[in-house]
Design a protein around this motif. Structure first.
Motif, PDB file in Angstrom:
ATOM      1  N   ALA A 207       0.831  -1.210   0.000  1.00 42.76           N
ATOM      2  CA  ALA A 207       0.000   0.000   0.000  1.00 42.76           C
ATOM      3  C   ALA A 207       0.859   1.251   0.000  1.00 42.76           C
ATOM      4  O   ALA A 207       0.591   2.201  -0.750  1.00 42.76           O
ATOM      5  CB  ALA A 207      -0.923  -0.013   1.220  1.00 42.76           C
ATOM      6  N   LYS A 208       1.900   1.266   0.812  1.00 41.05           N
ATOM      7  CA  LYS A 208       2.783   2.427   0.867  1.00 41.05           C
ATOM      8  C   LYS A 208       3.479   2.645  -0.470  1.00 41.05           C
ATOM      9  O   LYS A 208       3.594   3.783  -0.960  1.00 41.05           O
ATOM     10  CB  LYS A 208       3.795   2.266   2.002  1.00 41.05           C
ATOM     11  N   GLN A 209       3.938   1.571  -1.063  1.00 41.54           N
ATOM     12  CA  GLN A 209       4.605   1.682  -2.360  1.00 41.54           C
ATOM     13  C   GLN A 209       3.648   2.234  -3.411  1.00 41.54           C
ATOM     14  O   GLN A 209       4.013   3.089  -4.231  1.00 41.54           O
ATOM     15  CB  GLN A 209       5.139   0.317  -2.785  1.00 41.54           C
ATOM     16  N   ASN A 210       2.405   1.755  -3.388  1.00 44.06           N
ATOM     17  CA  ASN A 210       1.420   2.209  -4.362  1.00 44.06           C
ATOM     18  C   ASN A 210       1.076   3.681  -4.166  1.00 44.06           C
ATOM     19  O   ASN A 210       1.010   4.458  -5.126  1.00 44.06           O
ATOM     20  CB  ASN A 210       0.157   1.347  -4.247  1.00 44.06           C
ATOM     21  N   LEU A 211       0.861   4.101  -2.922  1.00 48.71           N
ATOM     22  CA  LEU A 211       0.497   5.486  -2.641  1.00 48.71           C
ATOM     23  C   LEU A 211       1.646   6.440  -2.958  1.00 48.71           C
ATOM     24  O   LEU A 211       1.445   7.498  -3.566  1.00 48.71           O
ATOM     25  CB  LEU A 211       0.075   5.632  -1.174  1.00 48.71           C
ATOM     26  N   ILE A 212       2.857   6.066  -2.568  1.00 48.04           N
ATOM     27  CA  ILE A 212       4.010   6.923  -2.840  1.00 48.04           C
ATOM     28  C   ILE A 212       4.271   7.006  -4.343  1.00 48.04           C
ATOM     29  O   ILE A 212       4.527   8.079  -4.895  1.00 48.04           O
ATOM     30  CB  ILE A 212       5.248   6.409  -2.085  1.00 48.04           C
ATOM     31  N   GLY A 213       4.169   5.867  -5.022  1.00 48.75           N
ATOM     32  CA  GLY A 213       4.385   5.863  -6.464  1.00 48.75           C
ATOM     33  C   GLY A 213       3.336   6.648  -7.225  1.00 48.75           C
ATOM     34  O   GLY A 213       3.614   7.221  -8.279  1.00 48.75           O
ATOM     35  N   GLY A 214       2.119   6.707  -6.679  1.00 50.56           N
ATOM     36  CA  GLY A 214       1.048   7.421  -7.354  1.00 50.56           C
ATOM     37  C   GLY A 214       0.933   8.884  -6.971  1.00 50.56           C
ATOM     38  O   GLY A 214       0.114   9.611  -7.544  1.00 50.56           O
ATOM     39  N   PHE A 215       1.756   9.340  -6.032  1.00 48.30           N
ATOM     40  CA  PHE A 215       1.641  10.727  -5.573  1.00 48.30           C
ATOM     41  C   PHE A 215       1.798  11.757  -6.689  1.00 48.30           C
ATOM     42  O   PHE A 215       1.046  12.743  -6.723  1.00 48.30           O
ATOM     43  CB  PHE A 215       2.644  11.010  -4.453  1.00 48.30           C
TER      44      PHE A 215
END
Length: 449
Positions: free
Chosen positions: A376-384
């Motif tokens: 989830a963190k990887q997805n949110l950071i990557g999508g920022f």
């Protein structure tokens, strides 16, 4: 009523090519050059220079949302927001629409639950820029509210409301809000009677007492200088009414108080639609809550992450009960809702409700796994970067920051705050805000035991 489906009234036309997003050209990890100051009028100004396109997006917000509607005249905030731009000193409704169209500008106005305001997108080339700004200034500071136009718009609103009340999603939304906010403006709704009760004098008074220059937030993103931004903020607010409002006009009530005022329950509403509409949730998060990022990550795992979320996995992938299942937190001036939802065929209603509730309760008790958290963190950071990749998105972010008093480095620190979230902090935050005993379930269509 607190809703993500707030009306936005758009008038004017785009010039050729003006609908393209104005992408901010700096590297994603560079600090965003957001500046803030107080205008001579007392308005708060939020400004970010973005030079990728010769355009400016400017927005002026006021504490004039539906939470300020008088009892019995629900819909007044939206009516006032809609009427701005439908007449001004020396200008008819058509004159205003043609004026913005002639400059290639887009003008819009409307109200949400907490705030209301107007927004302009314009080219920064001359003479288009000066003409669009001058017209916006006149429309905002010297509105003329016409009784015939108000009657026309209220008739349209009544017709729209009657149609909406035949739809299961509207019935679900209204019942859900009423149950979550029984003694709060977020739980009120427009009715045919409240819309018909709104008079021209009501609109004029609401404008005079709520569209206050000293309480405005002016947000600007585009290809102008700081000096130009200062001048524009002064021009757009100097001629507005001035006054004071009691308390915090955007709220501040936390989730514990709002949850204490409500009752966990299941509400069933009959409807002939082929599918049941199911909502589940409770008041949960105020804008600026210290554990916002913990809740954002936790919910991404539960129901905000699309096909990789638990709700989607349990309801769609494992059982085929619905095409989609979701959950989200909607922070607001007061604690906005945590909401989960699904649509399913009527005969699957009871099973879908059971699985939704079990999935949420398991998450309250156990929280996420480390693997889920990492993904989830990887997805949110990557999508920022997609959250700030246009002038329009930047404008929405900085106006929200200005309205709710968030720090200027809020966006700069966004990914770092996501990265700080741990399994324990996500679980504790979710369990703190989502009380199993207070969950409200609304079912429109099918039956639940």
């Amino acid at each position: 009523m607190l809703s993500s489906k707030n009306k936005v009234f758009i008038r004017g036309l785009f010039a050729a090519g003006a609908t393209a997003a104005a992408v901010f050209a700096a590297p994603a990890n560079a600090a965003l050059p957001i500046e803030s100051w107080t205008a001579a009028s007392g308005a708060k100004v939020m400004f970010m220079r973005a030079e990728a396109l010769p355009m400016l997006d400017v927005r002026v917000d006021f504490p004039a949302g539906s939470r300020a509607d008088p009892k019995g005249k629900e819909g007044l905030a939206s009516a006032t927001g809609d009427m701005i731009g439908r007449g001004a000193e020396g200008l008819s409704e058509n004159d205003i629409a043609d004026g913005f169209a002639d400059t290639g500008a887009q003008f819009s106005g409307g109200a949400s639950s907490d705030s209301a305001g107007v927004q302009l997108r314009t080219l920064t080339s001359e003479p288009e820029f000066s003409k669009a700004i001058a017209l916006m200034k006149t429309v905002l500071q010297k509105p003329v509210f016409n009784g015939d136009i108000l009657s026309r718009e209220m008739a349209r609103s009544v017709a729209g409301l009657k149609e909406a009340l035949t739809k299961p999603d509207t019935l679900a939304d209204r019942a859900f809000a009423s149950a979550l906010y029984p003694n709060h403006p977020y739980g009120t709704h427009t009715t045919e009677a409240s819309l018909k009760a709104i008079t021209l004098a009501d609109v004029e008074q609401f404008y005079k007492t709520r569209y206050l220059g000293n309480k405005a937030v002016v947000s600007l993103v585009g290809n102008i200088t700081r000096a130009q931004a200062e001048q524009l903020a002064n021009e757009l607010t100097a001629g507005l009414p001035k006054g004071e409002l009691q308390g915090n006009p955007l709220g501040g009530t936390d989730f514990q108080e709002l949850q204490a005022a409500m009752t966990g329950q299941t509400i069933q509403i009959d409807h002939p639609a082929a599918q049941s509409h199911i909502l589940m949730g409770l008041p949960a998060m105020r804008r600026g809550a210290p554990d916002y990022f913990d809740l954002l990550v936790a919910n991404h795992i539960l129901g905000g992450g699309g096909f990789v979320s638990r709700l989607m996995d349990e309801i769609r992938e494992k059982r085929g009960l619905a095409y989609s299942a979701y959950s989200y937190f909607m922070p607001a001036g007061d604690a906005g809702p945590f909401q989960a939802g699904v649509q399913t065929k009527k005969e699957s209603t009871a099973e879908a409700v059971q699985i939704m509730r079990k999935t949420i309760l398991d998450f309250i008790e156990k929280g996420p796994t480390q693997a889920e958290l990492n993904a989830a963190k990887q997805n949110l950071i990557g999508g920022f970067p997609l959250r700030i990749d246009s002038n329009g998105k930047l404008l929405g972010n900085i106006s929200m920051m200005g309205l709710h008093g968030l720090p200027l480095d809020y966006l700069d620190n966004w990914t770092a705050e996501i990265d700080k979230v741990t399994v324990q902090s996500a679980r504790e935050a979710f369990a703190k805000h989502v009380n199993a005993d207070k969950l409200v379930t609304v079912v429109v269509g099918g039956k639940v035991e």
